[in-house]
Design an enzyme around this catalytic site. Sequence first.
Site, PDB file in Angstrom:
ATOM      1  CG  ASP A  19      -1.778  -1.266   1.265  1.00  0.00           C
ATOM      2  OD1 ASP A  19      -2.225  -1.711   0.192  1.00  0.00           O
ATOM      3  OD2 ASP A  19      -1.965  -1.832   2.370  1.00  0.00           O
ATOM      4  CG  HIS A  28      -3.515  -5.197   2.949  1.00  0.00           C
ATOM      5  ND1 HIS A  28      -2.969  -4.367   1.992  1.00  0.00           N
ATOM      6  CD2 HIS A  28      -3.675  -6.398   2.344  1.00  0.00           C
ATOM      7  CE1 HIS A  28      -2.800  -5.041   0.869  1.00  0.00           C
ATOM      8  NE2 HIS A  28      -3.229  -6.281   1.034  1.00  0.00           N
TER       9      HIS A  28
HETATM   10  P1  NAI Z   1      -0.451 -18.303  -5.312  1.00  0.00           P
HETATM   11  O1  NAI Z   1      -1.644 -19.156  -5.361  1.00  0.00           O
HETATM   12  O2  NAI Z   1       0.273 -17.999  -6.573  1.00  0.00           O
HETATM   13  O3  NAI Z   1       0.615 -18.928  -4.299  1.00  0.00           O
HETATM   14  C1  NAI Z   1       0.262 -19.339  -3.023  1.00  0.00           C
HETATM   15  C2  NAI Z   1       1.172 -20.463  -2.621  1.00  0.00           C
HETATM   16  O4  NAI Z   1       0.800 -20.873  -1.305  1.00  0.00           O
HETATM   17  C3  NAI Z   1       1.074 -21.703  -3.539  1.00  0.00           C
HETATM   18  O5  NAI Z   1       2.350 -22.068  -4.006  1.00  0.00           O
HETATM   19  C4  NAI Z   1       0.479 -22.762  -2.635  1.00  0.00           C
HETATM   20  O6  NAI Z   1       0.968 -24.063  -2.893  1.00  0.00           O
HETATM   21  C5  NAI Z   1       0.961 -22.268  -1.270  1.00  0.00           C
HETATM   22  N1  NAI Z   1       0.232 -22.874  -0.156  1.00  0.00           N
HETATM   23  C6  NAI Z   1      -1.081 -23.212  -0.059  1.00  0.00           C
HETATM   24  N2  NAI Z   1      -1.317 -23.796   1.123  1.00  0.00           N
HETATM   25  C7  NAI Z   1      -0.147 -23.816   1.796  1.00  0.00           C
HETATM   26  C8  NAI Z   1       0.247 -24.300   3.062  1.00  0.00           C
HETATM   27  N3  NAI Z   1      -0.609 -24.870   3.889  1.00  0.00           N
HETATM   28  N4  NAI Z   1       1.526 -24.158   3.411  1.00  0.00           N
HETATM   29  C9  NAI Z   1       2.423 -23.563   2.591  1.00  0.00           C
HETATM   30  N5  NAI Z   1       2.116 -23.102   1.380  1.00  0.00           N
HETATM   31  C10 NAI Z   1       0.835 -23.220   0.985  1.00  0.00           C
HETATM   32  O7  NAI Z   1      -0.892 -16.929  -4.584  1.00  0.00           O
HETATM   33  P2  NAI Z   1      -0.096 -15.537  -4.497  1.00  0.00           P
HETATM   34  O8  NAI Z   1      -0.482 -14.684  -5.625  1.00  0.00           O
HETATM   35  O9  NAI Z   1       1.338 -15.833  -4.267  1.00  0.00           O
HETATM   36  O10 NAI Z   1      -0.753 -14.891  -3.168  1.00  0.00           O
HETATM   37  C11 NAI Z   1      -0.541 -15.443  -1.903  1.00  0.00           C
HETATM   38  C12 NAI Z   1      -1.300 -14.672  -0.835  1.00  0.00           C
HETATM   39  O11 NAI Z   1      -0.809 -13.341  -0.714  1.00  0.00           O
HETATM   40  C13 NAI Z   1      -2.785 -14.542  -1.105  1.00  0.00           C
HETATM   41  O12 NAI Z   1      -3.500 -14.757   0.093  1.00  0.00           O
HETATM   42  C14 NAI Z   1      -2.935 -13.105  -1.533  1.00  0.00           C
HETATM   43  O13 NAI Z   1      -4.224 -12.613  -1.310  1.00  0.00           O
HETATM   44  C15 NAI Z   1      -1.914 -12.450  -0.663  1.00  0.00           C
HETATM   45  N6  NAI Z   1      -1.504 -11.111  -1.105  1.00  0.00           N
HETATM   46  C16 NAI Z   1      -1.224 -10.187  -0.142  1.00  0.00           C
HETATM   47  C17 NAI Z   1      -0.839  -8.914  -0.460  1.00  0.00           C
HETATM   48  C18 NAI Z   1      -0.531  -7.932   0.605  1.00  0.00           C
HETATM   49  O14 NAI Z   1      -0.364  -6.752   0.291  1.00  0.00           O
HETATM   50  N7  NAI Z   1      -0.415  -8.309   1.871  1.00  0.00           N
HETATM   51  C19 NAI Z   1      -0.721  -8.489  -1.875  1.00  0.00           C
HETATM   52  C20 NAI Z   1      -0.962  -9.552  -2.809  1.00  0.00           C
HETATM   53  C21 NAI Z   1      -1.367 -10.806  -2.431  1.00  0.00           C
END
Ligand code: NAI
Length: 339
Positions: free
Chosen positions: A175, A202
């Site tokens: 942000d 957030h």
């Molecule tokens: P993605 O789906 O590409 O990757 C998520 C990964 O987490 C996958 O590799 C999956 O295998 C893994 N995963 C699922 N369950 C798991 C577990 N129990 N233990 C370990 N790994 C596990 O998703 P992406 O795009 O990487 O986003 C991840 C998270 O980050 C989402 O919740 C998203 O909303 C959040 N996010 C947060 C932001 C922020 O500003 N704080 C900004 C953008 C995304």
Amino acid sequence: RSIHSAVSRSRSQLLRRGYATEPVPERKVAILGAAGGIGQPLSLLMKLNPLVSTLSLYDIAGTPGVAADVSHINSRSEVAGFAGEEELGKALEGADVVIIPAGVPRKPGMTRDDLFNINAGIVKSLATAISKYCPHALVNMISNPVNSTVPIAAEVFKKAGTYDEKRLFGVTTLDVVRAKTFYAGKARVPVADVNVPVIGGHAGVTILPLFSQATPSANLDADVIEALTRRTQDGGTEVVTAKAGKGSATLSMAYAGAIFADACLKGLNGVPDVVECSYVQSNIISELPFFASKVRIGKNGVEEILGLGTLSDFEQEGLEKLKSELKSSIEKGIKFASQ
Ligand code: NAI
């Protein structure tokens, strides 16, 4: 005399090359969800960080490949990949900083809260493992909805008897990164010089950029400030829409996550005056138990929560408006964790 001059010569050579005379401490960083859209570029960026000595990459699958790949980069850290729950303990043991981008991202039309049902359970199980294997680590929570996942982790740690509110951070750096970029475009100032605090939480309206405190200052009209505020609040949705079903921000998030983890490492290493915005347990800013604001990070995590400073009328209004949504997201997290 010759020994003395040889020593001082080599010392000055070291300093010239940019090496500190004090050794850089050993630091282990674990990334949970390292094979994902955020996890992979974040693994790359943390591999480039000279403050990291051990980089531990964990996911339910796919991490051996990511680890083998980044391990070939000729930077300081040793890299290891861990896949599957039975390897989670090894991945976490001795970690100084744990970064959590595990879980599902948004698709068009979804709010961050729509992710709650899946991600809350993932965060709960990862937090349980952290309390067991590295209870003193600084935890950087990226998984959404951050407004709820941070309270969930806090409850899990409390139950395990390991909770230290100074060591749990919701990562809101993206942000701030967005606010800086958008502001620089409108204020026509060099983006590298820009600072903008972002407070609240957030998600949507809970993201409140304080453009009245932005530096270098610029006399922007009220309607421009309003538009900048809305664009910062909707920045995530802008990316979700553009990716059209292929996920949410990953590259800019990895950058933001790497900036925040670097701040945590610097704080742990005793670098003075490390200040970042983060969503933390906070009781000085509002009546809510968690709130994002500027915090000073030091050897024990959050050393100081900085006040909000003077708000414009528009920001004051935004602050009042965000409280009810933030409150219910916090309560939802706490309720889930206590089930
Ligand atoms: P993605 O789906 O590409 O990757 C998520 C990964 O987490 C996958 O590799 C999956 O295998 C893994 N995963 C699922 N369950 C798991 C577990 N129990 N233990 C370990 N790994 C596990 O998703 P992406 O795009 O990487 O986003 C991840 C998270 O980050 C989402 O919740 C998203 O909303 C959040 N996010 C947060 C932001 C922020 O500003 N704080 C900004 C953008 C995304």
